[in-house]
Scaffold this active site. Structure first.
Site, PDB file in Angstrom:
ATOM      1  N   SER A  91       3.646  -6.646  -8.708  1.00 48.66           N
ATOM      2  CA  SER A  91       4.945  -6.248  -9.273  1.00 48.66           C
ATOM      3  C   SER A  91       5.867  -7.451  -9.449  1.00 48.66           C
ATOM      4  O   SER A  91       6.867  -7.367 -10.161  1.00 48.66           O
ATOM      5  CB  SER A  91       5.621  -5.192  -8.394  1.00 48.66           C
ATOM      6  OG  SER A  91       5.939  -5.722  -7.126  1.00 48.66           O
ATOM      7  N   HIS A  92       5.542  -8.576  -8.803  1.00 50.38           N
ATOM      8  CA  HIS A  92       6.380  -9.777  -8.945  1.00 50.38           C
ATOM      9  C   HIS A  92       5.541 -11.007  -9.259  1.00 50.38           C
ATOM     10  O   HIS A  92       5.940 -12.130  -8.987  1.00 50.38           O
ATOM     11  CB  HIS A  92       7.271  -9.954  -7.708  1.00 50.38           C
ATOM     12  CG  HIS A  92       8.289  -8.866  -7.641  1.00 50.38           C
ATOM     13  ND1 HIS A  92       7.989  -7.611  -7.154  1.00 50.38           N
ATOM     14  CD2 HIS A  92       9.560  -8.808  -8.089  1.00 50.38           C
ATOM     15  CE1 HIS A  92       9.044  -6.831  -7.272  1.00 50.38           C
ATOM     16  NE2 HIS A  92      10.011  -7.524  -7.838  1.00 50.38           N
TER      17      HIS A  92
ATOM     18  N   ASP B  32       7.119  -1.739  -9.703  1.00 42.69           N
ATOM     19  CA  ASP B  32       5.968  -0.825  -9.614  1.00 42.69           C
ATOM     20  C   ASP B  32       6.156   0.401 -10.502  1.00 42.69           C
ATOM     21  O   ASP B  32       5.177   0.969 -10.998  1.00 42.69           O
ATOM     22  CB  ASP B  32       5.727  -0.401  -8.160  1.00 42.69           C
ATOM     23  CG  ASP B  32       4.922  -1.443  -7.391  1.00 42.69           C
ATOM     24  OD1 ASP B  32       4.048  -2.084  -8.009  1.00 42.69           O
ATOM     25  OD2 ASP B  32       5.181  -1.623  -6.191  1.00 42.69           O
TER      26      ASP B  32
HETATM   27  N1  LIG Z   1      13.875  -9.775  -6.130  1.00 39.17           N
HETATM   28  C1  LIG Z   1      14.291  -8.556  -5.994  1.00 39.17           C
HETATM   29  O1  LIG Z   1      15.442  -8.242  -6.236  1.00 39.17           O
HETATM   30  C2  LIG Z   1      13.357  -7.485  -5.538  1.00 39.17           C
HETATM   31  C3  LIG Z   1      12.068  -7.785  -5.120  1.00 39.17           C
HETATM   32  N2  LIG Z   1      11.262  -6.802  -4.627  1.00 39.17           N
HETATM   33  C4  LIG Z   1       9.929  -7.162  -4.159  1.00 39.17           C
HETATM   34  O2  LIG Z   1       8.998  -6.146  -4.450  1.00 39.17           O
HETATM   35  C5  LIG Z   1       7.888  -6.309  -3.592  1.00 39.17           C
HETATM   36  C6  LIG Z   1       7.284  -4.961  -3.273  1.00 39.17           C
HETATM   37  O3  LIG Z   1       8.145  -4.222  -2.426  1.00 39.17           O
HETATM   38  P1  LIG Z   1       7.652  -2.803  -1.864  1.00 39.17           P
HETATM   39  O4  LIG Z   1       7.068  -2.018  -2.961  1.00 39.17           O
HETATM   40  O5  LIG Z   1       8.716  -2.222  -1.061  1.00 39.17           O
HETATM   41  O6  LIG Z   1       6.463  -3.274  -0.919  1.00 39.17           O
HETATM   42  P2  LIG Z   1       5.295  -2.360  -0.270  1.00 39.17           P
HETATM   43  O7  LIG Z   1       5.795  -0.998   0.011  1.00 39.17           O
HETATM   44  O8  LIG Z   1       4.070  -2.508  -1.075  1.00 39.17           O
HETATM   45  O9  LIG Z   1       5.029  -3.135   1.084  1.00 39.17           O
HETATM   46  C7  LIG Z   1       6.057  -3.335   1.992  1.00 39.17           C
HETATM   47  C8  LIG Z   1       5.555  -4.053   3.225  1.00 39.17           C
HETATM   48  O10 LIG Z   1       4.748  -3.166   3.983  1.00 39.17           O
HETATM   49  C9  LIG Z   1       3.438  -3.682   4.127  1.00 39.17           C
HETATM   50  N3  LIG Z   1       2.537  -2.539   4.018  1.00 39.17           N
HETATM   51  C10 LIG Z   1       2.319  -1.767   2.935  1.00 39.17           C
HETATM   52  N4  LIG Z   1       1.467  -0.781   3.238  1.00 39.17           N
HETATM   53  C11 LIG Z   1       1.142  -0.919   4.546  1.00 39.17           C
HETATM   54  C12 LIG Z   1       0.295  -0.221   5.451  1.00 39.17           C
HETATM   55  N5  LIG Z   1      -0.386   0.860   5.062  1.00 39.17           N
HETATM   56  N6  LIG Z   1       0.218  -0.650   6.725  1.00 39.17           N
HETATM   57  C13 LIG Z   1       0.911  -1.735   7.133  1.00 39.17           C
HETATM   58  N7  LIG Z   1       1.720  -2.461   6.316  1.00 39.17           N
HETATM   59  C14 LIG Z   1       1.831  -2.050   5.040  1.00 39.17           C
HETATM   60  C15 LIG Z   1       3.267  -4.689   3.037  1.00 39.17           C
HETATM   61  O11 LIG Z   1       2.298  -5.665   3.406  1.00 39.17           O
HETATM   62  P3  LIG Z   1       1.276  -6.262   2.276  1.00 39.17           P
HETATM   63  O12 LIG Z   1       2.128  -7.117   1.394  1.00 39.17           O
HETATM   64  O13 LIG Z   1       0.252  -7.018   3.026  1.00 39.17           O
HETATM   65  O14 LIG Z   1       0.720  -5.068   1.536  1.00 39.17           O
HETATM   66  C16 LIG Z   1       4.685  -5.256   2.921  1.00 39.17           C
HETATM   67  O15 LIG Z   1       4.930  -6.256   3.857  1.00 39.17           O
HETATM   68  C17 LIG Z   1       8.396  -7.118  -2.398  1.00 39.17           C
HETATM   69  O16 LIG Z   1       7.779  -8.381  -2.426  1.00 39.17           O
HETATM   70  C18 LIG Z   1       9.877  -7.271  -2.656  1.00 39.17           C
HETATM   71  O17 LIG Z   1      10.450  -8.493  -2.228  1.00 39.17           O
HETATM   72  C19 LIG Z   1      11.670  -5.512  -4.516  1.00 39.17           C
HETATM   73  C20 LIG Z   1      12.932  -5.176  -4.923  1.00 39.17           C
HETATM   74  C21 LIG Z   1      13.867  -6.113  -5.503  1.00 39.17           C
HETATM   75  O1  LIG Z   2      11.043  -4.622  -8.438  1.00 42.27           O
HETATM   76  C1  LIG Z   2      12.279  -4.579  -8.282  1.00 42.27           C
HETATM   77  O2  LIG Z   2      12.851  -3.620  -7.751  1.00 42.27           O
HETATM   78  C2  LIG Z   2      13.085  -5.738  -8.755  1.00 42.27           C
HETATM   79  N1  LIG Z   2      12.511  -6.870  -8.869  1.00 42.27           N
HETATM   80  C3  LIG Z   2      13.092  -8.065  -9.399  1.00 42.27           C
HETATM   81  C4  LIG Z   2      14.562  -7.968  -9.520  1.00 42.27           C
HETATM   82  C5  LIG Z   2      15.049  -6.633  -9.908  1.00 42.27           C
HETATM   83  C6  LIG Z   2      14.499  -5.525  -9.056  1.00 42.27           C
END
Ligand SMILES: NC(=O)C1=CN([C@@H]2O[C@H](COP(=O)(O)OP(=O)(O)OC[C@H]3O[C@@H](n4cnc5c(N)ncnc54)[C@H](OP(=O)(O)O)[C@@H]3O)[C@@H](O)[C@H]2O)C=CC1
Ligand SMILES: O=C(O)C1=NCCCC1
Length: 345
Positions: free
Chosen positions: A55-56, A196
């Site tokens: 996703s990133h 995502d």
């Molecule tokens: N720049 C921005 O403004 C934004 C960036 N993001 C990015 O989006 C990305 C995805 O976020 P999000 O969808 O919440 O992430 P996930 O829900 O995929 O994962 C969140 C965390 O939980 C862990 N995890 C997931 N499933 C399990 C499991 N079954 N058991 C144990 N640990 C688990 C992951 O480890 P693992 O990675 O090993 O799967 C990760 O550290 C992040 O990197 C975040 O920084 C999100 C919002 C805004």
């Molecule tokens: O996946 C997200 O949520 C975001 N990622 C990059 C910055 C905006 C929000």
């Protein structure tokens, strides 16, 4: 959060990490960033792809390009670092990306954390379009504990409200352990990352229940309904909502950055990056309990495995990293073609 994979196989190609970084660097340079910014963003994005943080990863490149083209972000911004207090560093990113701003302040931040036991980095006027773990993991690799928050753009309905206000506002944490990879988690405070949802919409997939609402505020599993007039929900109801509120306060109010709702890119067609703020807290654990923190964290992990835990946060990423370093980073052929076109190749 990852959505279920496509049943249909898409043709794929493997690229070495170095080749991917070079390709992405060429794209950024071609679209008006400085050499330093191009390198920083290319390394960040390639690392995400290498670790399967799709996703990133390269999925974001067209968004970076359209944002740069729109003039919304300054790809040549030179961050201004201010040493404001014994444990506080401020950076004005100058309407540039957050990663070069962190890089510019990093040495001072670490020096302060080692001296004072803790140090804070407040970045404002910045764009963070990436995964957050690459910002914290390197601190743990050098024995420090790090926590970071960044706010994004309005697309999440606070728990109990009826319209979106918060961003997807991730929180990332990293801590060293005596043997093995640092303990790292990185999670959006929304039920699912916006990226995502976009990927699911593109693949024609439905989402699990509880991720978002449509334009009428009704629960939906249709990613398009969420993206077109709908909104996301916080994870864990009022609990995730409170964490998201905290992120707004720390990443925006404390740094001098914008809240997630304070953006207006209407005059910048194609702009996609949030223009907000980011906070990092770095702790030197040797100033803590006087015991070896890394040994203690390893003991915690050992006990977690002992009660039957099979997967820790970061395990999936590290497995994927090893595979990518062995076999090359896997990219869809169509995606790679698009990247090469953006690079002018
Ligand atoms: N720049 C921005 O403004 C934004 C960036 N993001 C990015 O989006 C990305 C995805 O976020 P999000 O969808 O919440 O992430 P996930 O829900 O995929 O994962 C969140 C965390 O939980 C862990 N995890 C997931 N499933 C399990 C499991 N079954 N058991 C144990 N640990 C688990 C992951 O480890 P693992 O990675 O090993 O799967 C990760 O550290 C992040 O990197 C975040 O920084 C999100 C919002 C805004
Ligand atoms: O996946 C997200 O949520 C975001 N990622 C990059 C910055 C905006 C929000």
């Amino acid at each position: 959060m990852s959505v279920s994979p496509l049943a249909v196989e898409t043709p794929q190609e493997h690229l070495s990490l170095e080749a991917l970084v070079t390709l992405l660097e060429t794209i950024f340079l071609r679209h008006g960033t400085s050499a330093e910014v191009a390198r920083s963003l290319a390394q960040n994005c390639a690392a995400a792809e290498r670790d399967g943080a799709h996703s990133h990863g390269v999925f974001r490149i067209p968004g970076y390009v359209s944002t740069l083209k729109s003039g919304w972000v300054n790809g040549k911004a030179v961050p201004v670092v201010e040493d404001v207090a014994p444990a506080f560093v401020r950076v004005d990113a100058g309407n540039g990306f957050a990663q070069p701003a962190l890089a510019a302040a990093r040495a001072l931040l670490v020096e302060k954390a080692r001296h004072a036991g803790i140090a804070i980095l407040a970045i404002r006027n910045s764009h963070h379009f990436a995964a957050l773990w690459p910002d914290v993991e390197p601190f743990a690799e050098e024995g420090l504990v790090a926590l970071s928050v960044v706010n994004s753009m309005t697309c999440v309905v606070p728990h109990g409200a009826d319209r979106p206000l918060f961003g997807t506002n991730p929180i990332a944490f990293a801590a060293p352990q005596a043997a093995g990879d640092p303990i790292v988690f990185d999670l959006a405070t929304s039920a699912i990352a916006h990226g995502d949802v976009q990927i699911a919409a593109r693949k024609g997939e439905r989402l699990p229940p509880g991720m978002g609402v449509d334009g009428l505020g009704q629960p939906t599993d249709d990613p398009k309904a969420i993206l077109e007039g709908g909104a996301l929900l916080p994870f864990g109801g009022h609990k995730g909502s409170a964490l998201s509120m905290m992120v707004e306060l720390l990443a925006a109010a404390l740094t001098g950055g914008n809240f997630s709702f304070e953006f207006d890119w209407s005059n910048h067609p194609g702009a996609k990056t949030p223009w907000t703020g980011q906070l990092l807290i770095v702790i030197d654990p040797s100033k803590g309990a006087g015991q070896n923190f890394a040994e203690r964290s390893q003991e915690l992990i050992r006990q977690m495995h002992g009660v039957g835990l099979k997967r820790l946060p970061g395990d999936r990423r590290h497995r994927q990293r090893e595979k990518s370093l062995r076999e090359g980073v896997t990219l869809d052929v169509a995606e790679l073609k698009q990247l090469r076109e953006l690079a002018g190749l």
